[in-house]
Motif scaffolding. Sequence first.
Motif, PDB file in Angstrom:
ATOM      1  N   LEU A  31     -52.580  25.275 -37.498  1.00  0.00           N
ATOM      2  CA  LEU A  31     -52.500  25.260 -36.037  1.00  0.00           C
ATOM      3  C   LEU A  31     -51.796  26.531 -35.565  1.00  0.00           C
ATOM      4  N   SER A  32     -52.347  27.174 -34.537  1.00  0.00           N
ATOM      5  CA  SER A  32     -51.645  28.304 -33.925  1.00  0.00           C
ATOM      6  C   SER A  32     -50.893  27.807 -32.710  1.00  0.00           C
ATOM      7  N   VAL A  33     -49.615  28.127 -32.656  1.00  0.00           N
ATOM      8  CA  VAL A  33     -48.824  27.790 -31.466  1.00  0.00           C
ATOM      9  C   VAL A  33     -48.834  29.044 -30.593  1.00  0.00           C
ATOM     10  N   SER A  62     -59.971  14.836 -11.195  1.00  0.00           N
ATOM     11  CA  SER A  62     -59.466  16.170 -10.899  1.00  0.00           C
ATOM     12  C   SER A  62     -58.393  16.554 -11.921  1.00  0.00           C
ATOM     13  N   SER A  63     -57.679  17.610 -11.643  1.00  0.00           N
ATOM     14  CA  SER A  63     -56.796  18.137 -12.680  1.00  0.00           C
ATOM     15  C   SER A  63     -55.569  18.801 -12.070  1.00  0.00           C
ATOM     16  N   CYS A  64     -54.480  18.785 -12.825  1.00  0.00           N
ATOM     17  CA  CYS A  64     -53.265  19.468 -12.384  1.00  0.00           C
ATOM     18  C   CYS A  64     -53.477  20.975 -12.372  1.00  0.00           C
ATOM     19  N   ASN A  94     -58.138  22.027 -27.222  1.00  0.00           N
ATOM     20  CA  ASN A  94     -56.915  21.375 -26.743  1.00  0.00           C
ATOM     21  C   ASN A  94     -55.950  21.124 -27.900  1.00  0.00           C
ATOM     22  N   LEU A  95     -54.682  21.010 -27.552  1.00  0.00           N
ATOM     23  CA  LEU A  95     -53.636  20.964 -28.576  1.00  0.00           C
ATOM     24  C   LEU A  95     -53.762  19.772 -29.527  1.00  0.00           C
ATOM     25  N   VAL A  96     -53.812  18.565 -28.986  1.00  0.00           N
ATOM     26  CA  VAL A  96     -53.687  17.397 -29.872  1.00  0.00           C
ATOM     27  C   VAL A  96     -54.868  17.234 -30.829  1.00  0.00           C
ATOM     28  N   SER A 116     -41.852  27.662 -26.264  1.00  0.00           N
ATOM     29  CA  SER A 116     -43.286  27.305 -26.201  1.00  0.00           C
ATOM     30  C   SER A 116     -43.575  26.608 -24.862  1.00  0.00           C
ATOM     31  N   CYS A 117     -44.855  26.580 -24.485  1.00  0.00           N
ATOM     32  CA  CYS A 117     -45.245  26.050 -23.159  1.00  0.00           C
ATOM     33  C   CYS A 117     -44.943  24.563 -23.036  1.00  0.00           C
ATOM     34  N   VAL A 118     -44.700  24.153 -21.816  1.00  0.00           N
ATOM     35  CA  VAL A 118     -44.379  22.748 -21.544  1.00  0.00           C
ATOM     36  C   VAL A 118     -45.503  22.092 -20.746  1.00  0.00           C
ATOM     37  N   ARG A 119     -45.904  20.886 -21.193  1.00  0.00           N
ATOM     38  CA  ARG A 119     -46.944  20.106 -20.507  1.00  0.00           C
ATOM     39  C   ARG A 119     -46.497  18.651 -20.407  1.00  0.00           C
ATOM     40  N   ASP A 120     -47.224  17.922 -19.583  1.00  0.00           N
ATOM     41  CA  ASP A 120     -46.957  16.500 -19.386  1.00  0.00           C
ATOM     42  C   ASP A 120     -48.080  15.730 -20.077  1.00  0.00           C
ATOM     43  N   PRO A 170     -62.898  29.707 -13.431  1.00  0.00           N
ATOM     44  CA  PRO A 170     -63.974  29.016 -12.724  1.00  0.00           C
ATOM     45  C   PRO A 170     -63.878  27.497 -12.893  1.00  0.00           C
ATOM     46  N   TYR A 171     -63.457  27.046 -14.083  1.00  0.00           N
ATOM     47  CA  TYR A 171     -63.283  25.596 -14.275  1.00  0.00           C
ATOM     48  C   TYR A 171     -62.313  25.040 -13.225  1.00  0.00           C
ATOM     49  N   GLY A 172     -61.134  25.678 -13.140  1.00  0.00           N
ATOM     50  CA  GLY A 172     -60.132  25.225 -12.163  1.00  0.00           C
ATOM     51  C   GLY A 172     -60.675  25.301 -10.749  1.00  0.00           C
ATOM     52  N   PHE A 209     -52.674  15.286 -15.690  1.00  0.00           N
ATOM     53  CA  PHE A 209     -51.919  16.261 -16.461  1.00  0.00           C
ATOM     54  C   PHE A 209     -52.605  16.311 -17.849  1.00  0.00           C
ATOM     55  N   ASN A 210     -51.925  16.217 -18.956  1.00  0.00           N
ATOM     56  CA  ASN A 210     -52.633  16.414 -20.240  1.00  0.00           C
ATOM     57  C   ASN A 210     -52.890  15.089 -20.959  1.00  0.00           C
ATOM     58  N   PRO A 211     -54.109  14.571 -20.867  1.00  0.00           N
ATOM     59  CA  PRO A 211     -54.419  13.296 -21.525  1.00  0.00           C
ATOM     60  C   PRO A 211     -54.511  13.459 -23.037  1.00  0.00           C
ATOM     61  N   ARG A 241     -49.189  34.675 -27.091  1.00  0.00           N
ATOM     62  CA  ARG A 241     -49.537  33.802 -25.971  1.00  0.00           C
ATOM     63  C   ARG A 241     -51.051  33.728 -25.799  1.00  0.00           C
ATOM     64  N   ARG A 242     -51.556  32.599 -25.311  1.00  0.00           N
ATOM     65  CA  ARG A 242     -52.974  32.479 -24.988  1.00  0.00           C
ATOM     66  C   ARG A 242     -53.147  32.918 -23.533  1.00  0.00           C
ATOM     67  N   PRO A 243     -54.036  33.889 -23.277  1.00  0.00           N
ATOM     68  CA  PRO A 243     -54.179  34.363 -21.895  1.00  0.00           C
ATOM     69  C   PRO A 243     -54.520  33.202 -20.955  1.00  0.00           C
ATOM     70  N   GLY A 244     -53.901  33.226 -19.803  1.00  0.00           N
ATOM     71  CA  GLY A 244     -54.226  32.215 -18.788  1.00  0.00           C
ATOM     72  C   GLY A 244     -53.371  30.968 -18.831  1.00  0.00           C
ATOM     73  N   ASP A 245     -52.568  30.782 -19.899  1.00  0.00           N
ATOM     74  CA  ASP A 245     -51.731  29.579 -19.961  1.00  0.00           C
ATOM     75  C   ASP A 245     -50.614  29.643 -18.919  1.00  0.00           C
ATOM     76  N   VAL A 246     -50.384  28.524 -18.226  1.00  0.00           N
ATOM     77  CA  VAL A 246     -49.217  28.456 -17.347  1.00  0.00           C
ATOM     78  C   VAL A 246     -48.017  28.080 -18.221  1.00  0.00           C
TER      79      VAL A 246
HETATM   80  C1  UD1 Z   1     -55.729  23.037 -19.373  1.00  0.00           C
HETATM   81  C2  UD1 Z   1     -55.491  22.626 -17.946  1.00  0.00           C
HETATM   82  C3  UD1 Z   1     -56.066  21.279 -17.679  1.00  0.00           C
HETATM   83  C4  UD1 Z   1     -57.501  21.244 -18.068  1.00  0.00           C
HETATM   84  C5  UD1 Z   1     -57.592  21.546 -19.544  1.00  0.00           C
HETATM   85  C6  UD1 Z   1     -59.038  21.519 -19.977  1.00  0.00           C
HETATM   86  C7  UD1 Z   1     -53.451  23.489 -16.932  1.00  0.00           C
HETATM   87  C8  UD1 Z   1     -51.997  23.317 -16.760  1.00  0.00           C
HETATM   88  N1  UD1 Z   1     -54.056  22.565 -17.681  1.00  0.00           N
HETATM   89  O1  UD1 Z   1     -54.912  22.259 -20.172  1.00  0.00           O
HETATM   90  O2  UD1 Z   1     -55.973  20.979 -16.319  1.00  0.00           O
HETATM   91  O3  UD1 Z   1     -58.064  20.002 -17.787  1.00  0.00           O
HETATM   92  O4  UD1 Z   1     -57.065  22.837 -19.764  1.00  0.00           O
HETATM   93  O5  UD1 Z   1     -59.138  21.822 -21.339  1.00  0.00           O
HETATM   94  O6  UD1 Z   1     -54.061  24.408 -16.452  1.00  0.00           O
HETATM   95  N2  UD1 Z   1     -51.857  25.064 -27.538  1.00  0.00           N
HETATM   96  C9  UD1 Z   1     -51.452  25.667 -28.706  1.00  0.00           C
HETATM   97  N3  UD1 Z   1     -52.353  25.731 -29.738  1.00  0.00           N
HETATM   98  C10 UD1 Z   1     -53.625  25.265 -29.654  1.00  0.00           C
HETATM   99  C11 UD1 Z   1     -54.034  24.627 -28.438  1.00  0.00           C
HETATM  100  C12 UD1 Z   1     -53.134  24.570 -27.402  1.00  0.00           C
HETATM  101  O7  UD1 Z   1     -50.317  26.127 -28.835  1.00  0.00           O
HETATM  102  O8  UD1 Z   1     -54.393  25.377 -30.614  1.00  0.00           O
HETATM  103  C13 UD1 Z   1     -50.897  24.953 -26.425  1.00  0.00           C
HETATM  104  C14 UD1 Z   1     -51.344  25.663 -25.163  1.00  0.00           C
HETATM  105  O9  UD1 Z   1     -50.905  26.974 -25.142  1.00  0.00           O
HETATM  106  C15 UD1 Z   1     -50.668  24.785 -24.113  1.00  0.00           C
HETATM  107  C16 UD1 Z   1     -50.629  23.397 -24.731  1.00  0.00           C
HETATM  108  O10 UD1 Z   1     -50.812  23.589 -26.115  1.00  0.00           O
HETATM  109  O11 UD1 Z   1     -49.365  25.220 -23.909  1.00  0.00           O
HETATM  110  C17 UD1 Z   1     -51.706  22.486 -24.209  1.00  0.00           C
HETATM  111  O12 UD1 Z   1     -52.930  23.146 -24.288  1.00  0.00           O
HETATM  112  P1  UD1 Z   1     -54.313  22.421 -24.006  1.00  0.00           P
HETATM  113  O13 UD1 Z   1     -54.383  21.144 -24.751  1.00  0.00           O
HETATM  114  O14 UD1 Z   1     -55.397  23.418 -24.228  1.00  0.00           O
HETATM  115  O15 UD1 Z   1     -54.244  22.024 -22.487  1.00  0.00           O
HETATM  116  P2  UD1 Z   1     -53.904  22.916 -21.182  1.00  0.00           P
HETATM  117  O16 UD1 Z   1     -54.245  24.328 -21.408  1.00  0.00           O
HETATM  118  O17 UD1 Z   1     -52.537  22.565 -20.759  1.00  0.00           O
END
Ligand code: UD1
Length: 340
Positions: free
Chosen positions: A216-218, A125-127, A200-202, A229-233, A150-152, A179-181, A295-300
């Motif tokens: 990379l776009s932040v 599951s997912s946060c 995904n970011l990484v 900028s957004c905070v994740r675990d 829909p994913y969530g 959280f964010n693996p 901002r990316r739409p939908g980001d918490v």
């Molecule tokens: C989200 C969901 C997670 C889900 C995952 C699937 C939440 C909190 N998390 O992860 O449950 O499993 O999607 O993909 O809803 N970012 C950038 N530049 C980029 C990519 C990302 O700045 O090119 C930022 C995003 O805005 C975010 C952070 O990096 O703040 C992490 O993004 P990402 O790796 O996509 O994961 P989540 O969106 O947190």
Amino acid sequence: MKKILVTGGLGYIGSHTVVELQKNGFEVIIIDNLSNSSEDVLKGIHSISGITPIFEKLDLKEKTKVSEFFDRNSDIDGIIHFAASKAVGESVEDPLLYYENNLNTLVYVLQECKKHQIKNLIFSSSCTVYGEPDSLPITEEAPVKKATSPYGNTKQISEEIIFDLCSVSDLKAIALRYFNPIGAHETSEIGELPLGVPLNLVPFVTQTAAGVREQLSVFGEDYPTVDGSCVRDYIHVVDLAKAHVISLKRLLEGKNTTSFEVFNLGTGRGSSVLEVIKAFEKVTHQKLNYKIVDRRPGDVISVYADTKKANNVLGWKTEGSMEDALLTAWNWEKKVRNIK
Ligand code: UD1
């Protein structure tokens, strides 16, 4: 030897979990439709553990084939169910694809659990089920908010489906809310292999450093966080994998206190996107080309886990730091791209 079915076992989190299962003496059978993975992952798993798991290419949407598979493997002791689609944006564009891929398939797996008396299930599951949280860190008691994609929604509904079956049958299940693996195995034999442009970011960070992506776009610098900028675990994928084995043993040993349990899997520490970039540059000595965009739409804004329940009840805690994880992610990227 207990036999464990890992659906989606050639995927990112699945493959790391397979290795940890093997280390703990489990026999592993993988089914995977290869939609976001490759059979080469089997070689990576073998190089780490010395064991090639049994693998069958199978799409869980094919109900008859699924049923035949379980008829042939009715001695399975437990299932770790990873197989699912996970791209948030794609799920908004094609919701039915997500409801079919993530929900129909779960129902088929559960029908087979019922038919073959398979009583132990770990669910991926997912946060994301918490949405934008009211308070931080997020405990398992935090309300599940209306899903923003829909994913969530599939993760929320999946938990409900499993809960409902646990309430009326012998099934015991644990839903692990990730959280964010990030990161890869320390051997660089397995890691994340995103198809196409990473969302995904990484993976985007490592591909940019490797020269595969230009920049990379932040997404956003005006959030109410430490630096805008957004905070994740961000949790090391190997720590996450280990939590699956611990959770599975909890079920197999009958240590669960209710038939359906949920645990947050995070580090308890929140990091901003800019902090991730700085940490990456520091541990890898790579300069990252990035720019701030909208901002990316939908980001918490901000999410990080309260890890007390997982620490105290599961007896699990994270060992790898975010810096370790970023370095392993970079080493993996270098291996994939043949960079010395
Ligand atoms: C989200 C969901 C997670 C889900 C995952 C699937 C939440 C909190 N998390 O992860 O449950 O499993 O999607 O993909 O809803 N970012 C950038 N530049 C980029 C990519 C990302 O700045 O090119 C930022 C995003 O805005 C975010 C952070 O990096 O703040 C992490 O993004 P990402 O790796 O996509 O994961 P989540 O969106 O947190």
